[in-house]
Design a protein around this motif. Structure first.
Motif, short mmCIF file in Angstrom:
data_model
loop_
_atom_site.label_atom_id
_atom_site.label_comp_id
_atom_site.label_asym_id
_atom_site.label_seq_id
_atom_site.Cartn_x
_atom_site.Cartn_y
_atom_site.Cartn_z
N GLY A 1 -34.15 -27.88 14.16
CA GLY A 1 -34.49 -28.96 13.23
C GLY A 1 -33.56 -29.00 12.02
N SER A 2 -33.28 -27.84 11.43
CA SER A 2 -32.39 -27.82 10.27
C SER A 2 -30.96 -28.17 10.66
CB SER A 2 -32.45 -26.48 9.55
OG SER A 2 -31.98 -25.43 10.38
N ALA A 3 -30.52 -27.73 11.80
CA ALA A 3 -29.17 -28.07 12.28
C ALA A 3 -29.05 -29.58 12.50
CB ALA A 3 -28.85 -27.31 13.56
N ILE A 4 -30.07 -30.17 13.07
CA ILE A 4 -30.07 -31.62 13.30
C ILE A 4 -30.06 -32.36 11.96
CG2 ILE A 4 -31.47 -33.56 14.15
CD1 ILE A 4 -32.37 -31.63 16.43
N ALA A 5 -30.88 -31.91 11.02
CA ALA A 5 -30.93 -32.56 9.71
C ALA A 5 -29.57 -32.53 9.03
CB ALA A 5 -31.99 -31.89 8.83
N LEU A 6 -28.92 -31.38 9.06
CA LEU A 6 -27.61 -31.27 8.42
C LEU A 6 -26.56 -32.12 9.12
CD1 LEU A 6 -27.56 -27.47 7.58
CD2 LEU A 6 -27.76 -29.37 5.98
N ARG A 7 -26.61 -32.16 10.43
CA ARG A 7 -25.65 -32.97 11.18
C ARG A 7 -25.81 -34.46 10.84
NH1 ARG A 7 -21.74 -32.59 15.32
NH2 ARG A 7 -21.07 -34.73 15.57
N PHE A 8 -27.04 -34.94 10.85
CA PHE A 8 -27.28 -36.34 10.52
C PHE A 8 -26.89 -36.63 9.07
CE2 PHE A 8 -29.67 -36.54 14.43
CZ PHE A 8 -29.55 -37.87 14.81
N ALA A 9 -27.15 -35.71 8.16
CA ALA A 9 -26.78 -35.90 6.75
C ALA A 9 -25.26 -36.03 6.62
CB ALA A 9 -27.30 -34.75 5.90
N ARG A 10 -24.53 -35.20 7.35
CA ARG A 10 -23.06 -35.27 7.32
C ARG A 10 -22.55 -36.60 7.88
NH1 ARG A 10 -23.59 -29.85 9.30
NH2 ARG A 10 -23.26 -28.40 7.58
N GLU A 11 -23.34 -37.21 8.73
CA GLU A 11 -22.98 -38.50 9.32
C GLU A 11 -23.42 -39.68 8.43
OE1 GLU A 11 -21.16 -38.96 12.14
OE2 GLU A 11 -20.95 -36.78 12.31
N GLY A 12 -24.02 -39.37 7.28
CA GLY A 12 -24.38 -40.40 6.32
C GLY A 12 -25.82 -40.90 6.38
N TYR A 13 -26.66 -40.25 7.15
CA TYR A 13 -28.07 -40.65 7.26
C TYR A 13 -28.87 -40.13 6.07
CZ TYR A 13 -27.68 -41.96 12.21
OH TYR A 13 -27.36 -42.56 13.39
N ASN A 14 -29.89 -40.88 5.67
CA ASN A 14 -30.93 -40.36 4.81
C ASN A 14 -31.81 -39.49 5.71
OD1 ASN A 14 -30.21 -41.83 2.48
ND2 ASN A 14 -31.26 -43.62 3.27
N ILE A 15 -32.35 -38.42 5.15
CA ILE A 15 -33.16 -37.51 5.94
C ILE A 15 -34.60 -37.47 5.42
CG2 ILE A 15 -33.43 -35.10 6.71
CD1 ILE A 15 -30.86 -36.50 7.74
N VAL A 16 -35.54 -37.56 6.34
CA VAL A 16 -36.95 -37.35 6.04
C VAL A 16 -37.36 -36.06 6.73
CG1 VAL A 16 -39.30 -38.21 6.29
CG2 VAL A 16 -37.44 -39.81 5.85
N CYS A 17 -37.74 -35.06 5.93
CA CYS A 17 -38.23 -33.79 6.47
C CYS A 17 -39.74 -33.88 6.63
CB CYS A 17 -37.90 -32.64 5.54
SG CYS A 17 -36.16 -32.24 5.45
N ALA A 18 -40.20 -33.81 7.84
CA ALA A 18 -41.63 -33.85 8.12
C ALA A 18 -42.08 -32.46 8.53
CB ALA A 18 -41.93 -34.86 9.22
#
Length: 72
Positions: free
Chosen positions: A14-31
């Protein structure tokens, strides 16, 4: 701007996915159930210039999941 909703973002995959998406410019919602569990990933996302918010969610609760979707 795109938004990624990540359940279990506090660790592991989950954290790896969040960081990858953030690097791609996504806003992140941690649930997650506990905000404290997501503090580290929120900090890491913000350090790379991303936006990250926590939404308390128990994925076994239909009400919580509906609230997550509505707020995200």
């Amino acid at each position: 701007m795109k938004t990624a909703v990540i359940t279990g973002a506090s660790g592991g995959i989950g954290s790896a996915i969040a960081l990858r998406f953030a690097r791609e410019g996504y806003n992140i919602v941690c649930a997650d159930i506990q905000e404290k569990d997501c503090e580290q990933i929120i900090s890491e996302v913000e350090k790379i210039g991303g936006q990250c918010v926590f939404i308390g969610t128990d994925v076994t609760s239909k009400t919580d999941v509906i609230n997550l979707v509505d707020r995200a």
